[in-house]
Write a protein that holds these residues in place. Structure first.
Motif: not given
Length: 402
Positions: A89-110
């Motif tokens: 759940a924490v990781v999913l929320v983290g993904l939601a936070v970093v994808t909330w706006r455009s320009g999220a770092p690709y390595p972070v998403l991976l």
């Protein structure tokens, strides 16, 4: 007949709470894929990058699925599930936070996608293992497994619809937040509903590994059937998209997928409602053959409506094949390995689907579509050569199944 049968399952003490909590948690696995795909696409502007993020998430989750299930067998659901659900759940929320706006770092998403795959709790195998403990009468257990499989398939239909609505009404990241809430709430409720004596199994790690190898050897038939079914259905799903594009529009494939899902639901409910005389191993052989034959018929389809009808017939064998594979593996596995045994069936199915989809993607532009559709049936039929019905345990002694 079926209503009374399934009603008896849900009237079993503890069954309704187990089933409800499991459905809530497992709905997360229906909403996550589309939400994550859309969220990553929105923040990176690249379908290719979104595809790689999904591939990392799926690969890590599938490869570590048996290991997570083994932790549940070793330490008990009450102790093992909450940390997994919380981490996921924490990781999913983290993904939601970093994808909330455009320009999220690709390595972070991976990295976050890989972390989500590490923590995803094995709710399906845990639920089926608990059905085995709650429902001891064989016929009633078969109905419980059928109900569970059909419900799980319906979640994978309704989940993407819910994710799509949220993406349209708000933004895709909201679907990730909802997924986190579903998995955390459902898993915690499921964990606290477990009997306290399930907290620890005290399994020695060396014996645990040896037991796993023995389990894989004994369960070759259900594992082969699951892998074959996954490979055939994965290939068929991709080829149906190509078929729809050549006979109309890509979006028309939804009718084929709906027919497959509807047939699977009917077949799964029928499996639980009818009293079968054939042993599980023999049933699995017949169902695997039926699924392979139905998929082979797809090569003869002249139009999309005919392909949808064939898909519905194939669907009649999908849920029964998977349900019987789970039941047979449960019969083979000792009590302390039931969660892991169910996880291996899941892993076999998903691995077969992933490999076949990749191979078909390479072949479909090189050989005729009709030949590709015929090839989709081969891994299902090849599973019939896995072995004669396996040996199962009876009173602690392995005996041949009749």
């Amino acid at each position: 007949m079926s209503s009374s049968s399934y009603g008896a399952v849900l009237r079993t003490p503890g069954a309704a709470r187990l089933f409800g909590a499991a459905l809530i948690g497992r709905l997360s696995y229906g909403t996550v894929p589309l939400s994550l795909l859309l969220a990553v696409t929105a923040t990176t502007g690249s379908y290719a990058r979104a595809g790689w993020v999904m591939a990392v998430f799926s690969t890590v989750s599938v490869l570590l699925f048996p290991a997570r299930a083994g932790l549940v067998d070793r330490h008990g659901p009450r102790r093992a599930l909450p940390p997994m659900a919380a981490g996921y759940a924490v990781v999913l929320v983290g993904l939601a936070v970093v994808t909330w706006r455009s320009g999220a770092p690709y390595p972070v998403l991976l990295v976050l996608a890989a972390a989500a795959g590490v923590f995803a709790p094995p709710l399906g195998p845990v639920t089926r293992a608990q059905w085995s403990r709650l429902v001891t009468e064989p016929e009633l257990r078969r109905r419980a497994y059928s109900l569970d499989t059909v419900a799980e398939e319906l979640l994978y239909v309704t989940g993407p619809l819910l994710a799509g609505v949220l993406a349209s009404a708000a933004r895709p990241a909201v679907g990730l937040v909802l997924s986190a809430a579903l998995v955390l709430g459902g898993t915690l409720t499921l964990a606290v509903s477990m009997p306290r004596e399930e907290v620890s199994t005290g399994v020695n790690s060396t014996a645990d590994r040896a037991g796993s190898r023995g389990l894989l050897s004994r369960a070759r038939q259900p594992l082969a059937a699951a892998a074959g079914a996954g490979a055939g259905l994965g290939a068929f799903s991709l080829l149906a998209v190509v078929f729809a594009g050549r006979h109309g529009r890509d979006a028309d494939v939804a009718w084929v997928e709906a027919a497959l899902a509807a047939g699977s639901a009917v077949g799964g409910l029928a499996l639980g409602a009818v009293n079968w005389r054939a042993a599980a191993g023999n049933r699995l052989t017949a169902l695997t053959a039926a699924l392979g034959a139905a998929l082979a018929l797809a090569a003869l389809a002249p139009s999309l409506p005919v392909l949808a009808v064939i898909a519905a017939f194939a669907g009649l064998a999908v849920a029964p094949t998977l349900t019987t594979a789970y039941l047979l593996t449960d019969e083979i596995a000792p009590p302390e390995q039931r969660t892991r045994a169910g996880a291996w069936v899941n892993t076999a199915f998903n691995a077969g689907s992933s490999v076949s989809t990749a191979l078909v993607g390479l072949l479909v532009s090189r050989i005729p579509l009709t030949v590709c559709l015929l090839l989709a049936a081969i891994p299902v039929l090849a599973a019939l050569a896995a072995a004669a019905p396996p040996r199962r345990r009876a009173g602690g002694v392995a005996v041949a199944e009749s």
